[in-house]
Design an enzyme around this catalytic site. Structure first.
Site, PDB file in Angstrom:
ATOM      1  N   ILE A  20       0.852  -1.177   0.000  1.00 54.37           N
ATOM      2  CA  ILE A  20       0.000   0.000   0.000  1.00 54.37           C
ATOM      3  C   ILE A  20       0.892   1.232   0.000  1.00 54.37           C
ATOM      4  O   ILE A  20       1.680   1.441   0.926  1.00 54.37           O
ATOM      5  CB  ILE A  20      -0.924   0.022   1.242  1.00 54.37           C
ATOM      6  CG1 ILE A  20      -1.605  -1.339   1.432  1.00 54.37           C
ATOM      7  CG2 ILE A  20      -1.946   1.146   1.114  1.00 54.37           C
ATOM      8  CD1 ILE A  20      -2.338  -1.858   0.223  1.00 54.37           C
ATOM      9  N   GLY A  54     -10.541   1.331  -1.386  1.00 51.71           N
ATOM     10  CA  GLY A  54      -9.120   1.476  -1.698  1.00 51.71           C
ATOM     11  C   GLY A  54      -8.306   0.579  -0.790  1.00 51.71           C
ATOM     12  O   GLY A  54      -8.769  -0.486  -0.369  1.00 51.71           O
ATOM     13  N   GLU A  55      -7.069   0.988  -0.505  1.00 48.59           N
ATOM     14  CA  GLU A  55      -6.177   0.239   0.392  1.00 48.59           C
ATOM     15  C   GLU A  55      -5.754  -1.111  -0.181  1.00 48.59           C
ATOM     16  O   GLU A  55      -5.127  -1.901   0.523  1.00 48.59           O
ATOM     17  CB  GLU A  55      -6.817  -0.017   1.770  1.00 48.59           C
ATOM     18  CG  GLU A  55      -7.255   1.190   2.528  1.00 48.59           C
ATOM     19  CD  GLU A  55      -7.904   0.854   3.860  1.00 48.59           C
ATOM     20  OE1 GLU A  55      -7.909  -0.349   4.250  1.00 48.59           O
ATOM     21  OE2 GLU A  55      -8.416   1.764   4.529  1.00 48.59           O
ATOM     22  N   GLY A  56      -6.127  -1.421  -1.411  1.00 45.88           N
ATOM     23  CA  GLY A  56      -5.870  -2.763  -1.918  1.00 45.88           C
ATOM     24  C   GLY A  56      -6.882  -3.779  -1.427  1.00 45.88           C
ATOM     25  O   GLY A  56      -6.695  -4.988  -1.612  1.00 45.88           O
ATOM     26  N   ILE A  91      -7.425  -3.427   5.324  1.00 43.99           N
ATOM     27  CA  ILE A  91      -6.436  -4.171   4.545  1.00 43.99           C
ATOM     28  C   ILE A  91      -5.596  -5.075   5.425  1.00 43.99           C
ATOM     29  O   ILE A  91      -5.150  -6.144   4.975  1.00 43.99           O
ATOM     30  CB  ILE A  91      -5.537  -3.203   3.726  1.00 43.99           C
ATOM     31  CG1 ILE A  91      -4.631  -3.987   2.768  1.00 43.99           C
ATOM     32  CG2 ILE A  91      -4.729  -2.296   4.630  1.00 43.99           C
ATOM     33  CD1 ILE A  91      -5.338  -4.919   1.817  1.00 43.99           C
TER      34      ILE A  91
END
Length: 338
Positions: free
Chosen positions: A70, A304-306, A104
């Site tokens: 990240i 987001g954040e993967g 995440i």
């Protein structure tokens, strides 16, 4: 490690993209044909296994060393009220990542991924790109290099994600400059903007496109003028992964937008990538269509954040388990179809 010493180094890397290993794909397909199931009955799980085989160069690919990275960066464009959250949240969320408290952290652990956080000069936001280039050449090259540095040759899979208040505005600008269309086609609510906030965001993107209209349209110039440090780092990581034949799982709109300038210059750059999911951010589906990638999941995620990519890794593990663990017809003494 891939070096980014000059602006031309990005274009040079895009001109020389290694292909997958055709022999490994052929051998993996031959194994698939012998497994105890009707041909094609596992659908995309079968094609995922062949995809991994080609990029790992192994007819029986594995996921022993997966890494989620990240990247975090701050954006000067936040001064225009383009986010529902203040810029301070970027650093606060990085601390949350490092303390193990974010989504995440849980999703990477569940997926069996090592998690790394790379914060890029959070005390020094990029410039307001409605007035000037977001980054100098040196800053953009440094971000590209920091992204490339996370890609070890022994990785089986790389997951890329981001954190950066204001970066959905940067992502929309990158997509509009790379692929055209009205900024309204690319701007969405991001972290939860209302209609007025989205109107401000559209206006910011429109001003940015006018400001940089006369600049070269190559990948490097687009990234440095309209991107962010975390966005350029994602581009560097994905490009380095390609040169080391490490397959990549992409996350949502922002992580994919990091590749928009690269795809505009070299469409084949995403051939080693899987789209983990299609996010609820409106521009993401349009972007994936331009990339020619079919997302593995559609869960209305937009964190987001993967996070969406990490969830999709479980599908990859299922594909590899079936491909490597199933018996062949001969091994199981099961009669083949007449």
């Amino acid at each position: 490690m891939m070096r980014f010493d000059t602006a031309e180094s990005l274009s040079a890397a895009l001109r020389d993209l290694p292909p997958p290993d055709p022999a490994a794909i052929e051998a993996a397909a031959a194994r698939q044909a012998e497994l105890t199931k009707p041909a094609g009955s596992l659908g995309r799980l079968e094609t995922i296994a062949l995809f991994l085989a080609g990029w790992q160069g192994n007819p029986r690919p594995a996921l022993d060393k997966g890494r989620a990275v990240i990247f975090a960066g701050n954006h000067g464009v936040t001064q225009h009220g383009v986010s529902a959250f203040p810029a301070d949240v970027t650093a606060q969320m990085v601390a949350n990542f490092e303390n193990g408290g974010a989504a995440i952290n849980q999703l990477a652990r569940h997926a069996g991924l090592e998690l790394r956080i790379v914060a890029l000069d959070l005390d020094r936001p990029t410039a307001d790109f409605t007035r000037a280039s977001a980054m100098t050449e040196a800053e953009c090259l440094d971000a590209l290099a920091q992204g490339a540095a996370v890609v070890d040759p022994g990785l089986d899979l790389l997951v890329v994600g981001e954190m950066g208040i204001g970066n959905s505005t940067s992502a929309a600008a990158l997509c509009a400059r790379s692929f055209g269309g009205d900024p309204r086609d690319w701007v969405g609510p991001g972290t939860g903007l209302d209609a007025d906030g989205q109107a401000r965001k559209i206006a910011v993107v429109e001003r940015a496109l006018v400001t940089h209209a006369g600049a070269p349209h190559d990948a490097f110039e687009t990234l440095r003028r309209l991107g962010g440090r975390e966005i350029a780092a994602i581009a560097g990581a994905v490009l380095a992964a390609r040169h080391r034949r490490v397959p990549v799982m992409l996350d949502g709109f922002i992580a994919c937008a990091a590749l928009a300038p690269l795809v505009a210059q070299a469409p084949g750059i995403v051939d080693h990538c899987l789209a983990g999911h299609c996010s609820a951010e409106p521009g993401h589906a349009r972007l994936l269509e331009r990339f020619g990638l079919d997302p593995l999941l559609r869960l209305d995620m937009r964190l987001g954040e993967g996070s969406g990519a990490a969830v999709a890794v479980s599908i990859v593990r299922a594909a590899l388990a079936a491909h490597s663990g199933m018996a062949t017809f001969a091994e199981a003494q099961v009669a083949r179809r007449l």
